[in-house]
Each structure stands twice: as C-alpha cells, then as structure tokens.
Motif scaffolding. Structure first.
Motif, PDB file in Angstrom:
ATOM      1  N   CYS A 172      -1.864  -2.355 -18.649  1.00 54.33           N
ATOM      2  CA  CYS A 172      -2.133  -1.931 -17.283  1.00 54.33           C
ATOM      3  C   CYS A 172      -1.334  -2.813 -16.324  1.00 54.33           C
ATOM      4  O   CYS A 172      -1.380  -4.043 -16.433  1.00 54.33           O
ATOM      5  CB  CYS A 172      -3.631  -2.116 -17.062  1.00 54.33           C
ATOM      6  SG  CYS A 172      -4.211  -1.446 -15.560  1.00 54.33           S
ATOM      7  N   ILE A 185      -7.757   4.164 -14.290  1.00 56.82           N
ATOM      8  CA  ILE A 185      -6.392   4.720 -14.275  1.00 56.82           C
ATOM      9  C   ILE A 185      -5.431   3.585 -14.643  1.00 56.82           C
ATOM     10  O   ILE A 185      -5.372   2.576 -13.938  1.00 56.82           O
ATOM     11  CB  ILE A 185      -6.015   5.278 -12.880  1.00 56.82           C
ATOM     12  CG1 ILE A 185      -7.069   6.285 -12.401  1.00 56.82           C
ATOM     13  CG2 ILE A 185      -4.632   5.922 -12.921  1.00 56.82           C
ATOM     14  CD1 ILE A 185      -6.887   6.703 -10.941  1.00 56.82           C
ATOM     15  N   ILE A 213      -3.773   9.634  -7.429  1.00 58.02           N
ATOM     16  CA  ILE A 213      -4.853   8.699  -7.792  1.00 58.02           C
ATOM     17  C   ILE A 213      -6.253   9.285  -7.548  1.00 58.02           C
ATOM     18  O   ILE A 213      -7.106   9.214  -8.448  1.00 58.02           O
ATOM     19  CB  ILE A 213      -4.612   7.325  -7.111  1.00 58.02           C
ATOM     20  CG1 ILE A 213      -3.485   6.601  -7.864  1.00 58.02           C
ATOM     21  CG2 ILE A 213      -5.888   6.473  -7.082  1.00 58.02           C
ATOM     22  CD1 ILE A 213      -2.869   5.430  -7.124  1.00 58.02           C
ATOM     23  N   PRO A 214      -6.496   9.916  -6.416  1.00 66.10           N
ATOM     24  CA  PRO A 214      -7.856  10.481  -6.228  1.00 66.10           C
ATOM     25  C   PRO A 214      -8.166  11.646  -7.163  1.00 66.10           C
ATOM     26  O   PRO A 214      -9.331  11.996  -7.338  1.00 66.10           O
ATOM     27  CB  PRO A 214      -7.845  10.966  -4.773  1.00 66.10           C
ATOM     28  CG  PRO A 214      -6.631  10.399  -4.147  1.00 66.10           C
ATOM     29  CD  PRO A 214      -5.662  10.082  -5.221  1.00 66.10           C
ATOM     30  N   MET A 244      -0.287  -1.367  -8.158  1.00 66.25           N
ATOM     31  CA  MET A 244      -1.187  -0.233  -8.418  1.00 66.25           C
ATOM     32  C   MET A 244      -1.941  -0.443  -9.728  1.00 66.25           C
ATOM     33  O   MET A 244      -3.115  -0.049  -9.847  1.00 66.25           O
ATOM     34  CB  MET A 244      -0.386   1.081  -8.479  1.00 66.25           C
ATOM     35  CG  MET A 244       0.229   1.481  -7.150  1.00 66.25           C
ATOM     36  SD  MET A 244       0.941   3.156  -7.169  1.00 66.25           S
ATOM     37  CE  MET A 244       2.240   2.993  -8.385  1.00 66.25           C
ATOM     38  N   CYS A 296       2.037   9.079  -6.383  1.00 64.95           N
ATOM     39  CA  CYS A 296       0.919   8.235  -6.858  1.00 64.95           C
ATOM     40  C   CYS A 296      -0.242   8.290  -5.864  1.00 64.95           C
ATOM     41  O   CYS A 296      -1.403   8.433  -6.260  1.00 64.95           O
ATOM     42  CB  CYS A 296       1.365   6.790  -7.040  1.00 64.95           C
ATOM     43  SG  CYS A 296       2.463   6.536  -8.442  1.00 64.95           S
ATOM     44  N   ARG A 297       0.070   8.169  -4.582  1.00 63.98           N
ATOM     45  CA  ARG A 297      -0.985   8.163  -3.558  1.00 63.98           C
ATOM     46  C   ARG A 297      -1.811   9.446  -3.617  1.00 63.98           C
ATOM     47  O   ARG A 297      -3.032   9.417  -3.469  1.00 63.98           O
ATOM     48  CB  ARG A 297      -0.352   7.998  -2.180  1.00 63.98           C
ATOM     49  CG  ARG A 297      -1.363   7.860  -1.058  1.00 63.98           C
ATOM     50  CD  ARG A 297      -0.705   7.601   0.276  1.00 63.98           C
ATOM     51  NE  ARG A 297       0.176   8.693   0.689  1.00 63.98           N
ATOM     52  CZ  ARG A 297       0.849   8.718   1.844  1.00 63.98           C
ATOM     53  NH1 ARG A 297       0.763   7.682   2.674  1.00 63.98           N
ATOM     54  NH2 ARG A 297       1.619   9.737   2.156  1.00 63.98           N
ATOM     55  N   SER A 342     -10.771   2.070 -11.603  1.00 64.85           N
ATOM     56  CA  SER A 342     -11.104   3.501 -11.627  1.00 64.85           C
ATOM     57  C   SER A 342     -10.755   4.130 -12.980  1.00 64.85           C
ATOM     58  O   SER A 342     -10.819   5.354 -13.124  1.00 64.85           O
ATOM     59  CB  SER A 342     -10.333   4.251 -10.537  1.00 64.85           C
ATOM     60  OG  SER A 342     -10.506   3.632  -9.302  1.00 64.85           O
ATOM     61  N   ASP A 354      -4.808  -2.576  -8.786  1.00 60.79           N
ATOM     62  CA  ASP A 354      -5.722  -2.002  -7.793  1.00 60.79           C
ATOM     63  C   ASP A 354      -6.530  -0.815  -8.318  1.00 60.79           C
ATOM     64  O   ASP A 354      -7.609  -0.543  -7.798  1.00 60.79           O
ATOM     65  CB  ASP A 354      -4.934  -1.558  -6.546  1.00 60.79           C
ATOM     66  CG  ASP A 354      -4.405  -2.742  -5.754  1.00 60.79           C
ATOM     67  OD1 ASP A 354      -4.884  -3.866  -5.956  1.00 60.79           O
ATOM     68  OD2 ASP A 354      -3.479  -2.535  -4.929  1.00 60.79           O
ATOM     69  N   HIS A 355      -6.004  -0.102  -9.303  1.00 57.40           N
ATOM     70  CA  HIS A 355      -6.671   1.133  -9.740  1.00 57.40           C
ATOM     71  C   HIS A 355      -7.197   1.066 -11.169  1.00 57.40           C
ATOM     72  O   HIS A 355      -7.738   2.068 -11.663  1.00 57.40           O
ATOM     73  CB  HIS A 355      -5.736   2.329  -9.519  1.00 57.40           C
ATOM     74  CG  HIS A 355      -5.345   2.442  -8.080  1.00 57.40           C
ATOM     75  ND1 HIS A 355      -6.218   2.886  -7.107  1.00 57.40           N
ATOM     76  CD2 HIS A 355      -4.213   2.056  -7.432  1.00 57.40           C
ATOM     77  CE1 HIS A 355      -5.626   2.802  -5.931  1.00 57.40           C
ATOM     78  NE2 HIS A 355      -4.416   2.300  -6.092  1.00 57.40           N
TER      79      HIS A 355
END
Ligand code: NAD
Length: 241
Positions: free
Chosen positions: A228, A164, A114-115, A155, A110-111, A162, A158-159
């Motif tokens: 989500c 996601i 994500i980008p 997550m 995941c880390r 973006s 937090d995301h």
C-alpha cells in the motif's frame, strides 16, 4: 482466475502497456472498461473513449466505468505522454500536455474513483524510474512522474483505512510505441535501438509490455493485500543512476 468477478478501468488501453494490462486482467476473469482516445476494436466489456485533457471526461470516467460494468474494484491509471527537452526547450504546450495527462488526469480519476471503490479494491498508477531518479533532457516528463509517484504514496496512506490499496509501478525502458516513436523521431531504427539498449540491462533486454502488466496485475490482486502506497521499480536490474 485470480480476478473473477472484479471490475476494472484501464486508461491508455490502446497503448503498449495498457493493451497488455487489459489482456492480463481479462485473462484472470476481470471485466474491463477501456479508456483511450480511440478504443474501437479493443476486446473489452465496456468502451469509454475520450481525451484525458478534458477535465469533465477525466472527472466522469470512474462513474462511467462503474455504470457500464455494474461496479468498480480496480483502476489502472496507465495513460501517459513523454515530452522531451530541458526546461529552456519546453513550451507551454509541452507543459500543459505532460502535466494534464500524466498528473492532472490521474488525480481527477482517483478523486472521483475513491468514493466509489469498495473495501478490498485497488488503484495502480504508472510512474517511471525517471520519476524516482531523473534522467537528462526530459525535465518536465521526469517531474510529472515524480509527482504521480508522490501522489501515490500520499493516497496510499490516506485511503488505506477505507480498504483501498493505492500503489504505482515505475518501469525503466519498455518496448512500446512511446519508446519506439522516440527513437524514430531521433533518426534511429527502433529495432536496432531496442536491441542495443537491451545490452545495457543486466537481464539482457528491455521490458516487454507484459513484464510491466504482470506486476500491475499483482498489485491489483489480493496477492498484494499488504502492499500500500508503494512505488515498485520494474527495471531488469537497471536502475537509473
Ligand atoms: P504508449 O504511447 O504506447 O501508450 C500510452 C497511451 O496513452 C496511448 O494509447 C495514448 O493514446 C494514451 N493517451 C495519451 N494521451 C492521452 C489523452 N490525452 N487522452 C486519452 N488517452 C491518452 O505508451 P506506453 O509506453 O504504453 O506508456 C504507458 C505508461 O507507461 C505511461 O504512463 C508512460 O509514461 C509509462 N512508462 C513507459 C515507459 C516506456 O519505456 N515505454 C517507461 C516508463 C514509464
């Protein structure tokens, strides 16, 4: 073809649920990169074999899928191991294996993913009903599934900004090699044990891998566009008490 043009990475692709997820994604038009220790012979658009206990492999998997497929929109963290026993029966090796495959590898994937993921993309993690309400005699397995459920919720919050969406499924018993080898190790005939277990489920049978894959596919698709940070139980009406 709900997922036409989408590009997906699936871990544990050689296992029971993973293989069903790969088939379902491809049937809906997605291009799929399959990851597992052994992936030869799996029909897919890219093959990325390796050991998720190797941090460099887990760290590099999302980028490798992105390179191989020419993009990445969907990540399914499905690989998992089950170790049995109470805490005082759990070895260091059991701990390292369970935490490494069930928690650390999806964290690393995941880390790194994500980008790379564009708005409108999705990650689906595979937790377990036992991560929501633990069962007896599987202390570290239950803990790892609670950890991945919690990480998913974090997550997901937090995301979301973006674009996601990050969710998890929490199956109860599923008729896969993981469950069947467990019965065999304890001296039970897997077919008989699966049939007996099915009688304890309100829907009358334990899950087939496709029952879980369909929910994963839904969560990965735009049909779940407002879901989500959720952990969705898929249990045939049999929640773990
Ligand atoms: P499975 O054993 O059929 O498949 C798991 C796959 O993960 C295997 O192909 C295995 O090779 C792969 N894997 C394990 N360790 C790996 C490693 N170090 N590197 C690379 N790949 C590795 O099991 P399944 O039942 O299909 O399980 C899929 C997921 O569903 C798991 O996360 C499991 O915890 C979860 N789950 C299963 C059940 C069940 O009753 N079967 C219930 C709840 C949750």
């Amino acid at each position: 073809m709900k997922l036409q043009g989408k590009k997906a990475l699936v871990t544990g692709a050689a296992g029971g649920i993973g293989a069903a997820v790969v088939r379902a994604l491809r049937a809906e038009g997605a291009a799929v990169a399959v990851a597992d220790r052994e992936v030869a012979g799996i029909e897919a658009e890219a093959h990325l074999p390796g050991n998720l206990l190797d941090p460099a492999y887990a760290d590099g998997l999302a980028a490798a899928a992105h390179r191989a497929l020419g993009g990445l929109d969907i990540v399914i963290n499905n690989a998992g191991v089950i170790t049995r026993g109470k805490v005082d029966e759990t070895s260091d090796a059991d701990w390292d294996l369970s935490v490494g495959v069930n928690v650390e590898a999806p964290f690393r994937i995941c880390r790194a993913a994500i980008p790379l993921l564009p708005p409108g993309s999705a990650i689906v993690n595979v937790a377990s009903c036992w991560g929501l309400r633990p069962g007896p005699g599987h202390a570290v397995y239950c803990m790892t599934k609670a950890a991945i459920a919690s990480l998913t919720q974090c997550m997901g919050m937090d995301h979301a900004g973006s674009g996601i969406r990050i969710n998890a499924v929490a199956p109860n018993e599923v008729n896969t090699p993981m469950l069947r080898t467990g019965f065999a190790k304890r001296g039970f005939d897997p077919d008989t044990a699966v049939a007996e277990l099915g009688k304890t489920v309100p829907l009358g049978r334990i899950a087939d891998p496709e029952d879980i894959a369909d929910v994963i596919l839904f969560l990965a698709s735009d049909a779940a566009r407002y879901i989500c940070g959720a952990v969705i139980e898929v249990n045939g009406g049999k929640p773990v008490k």
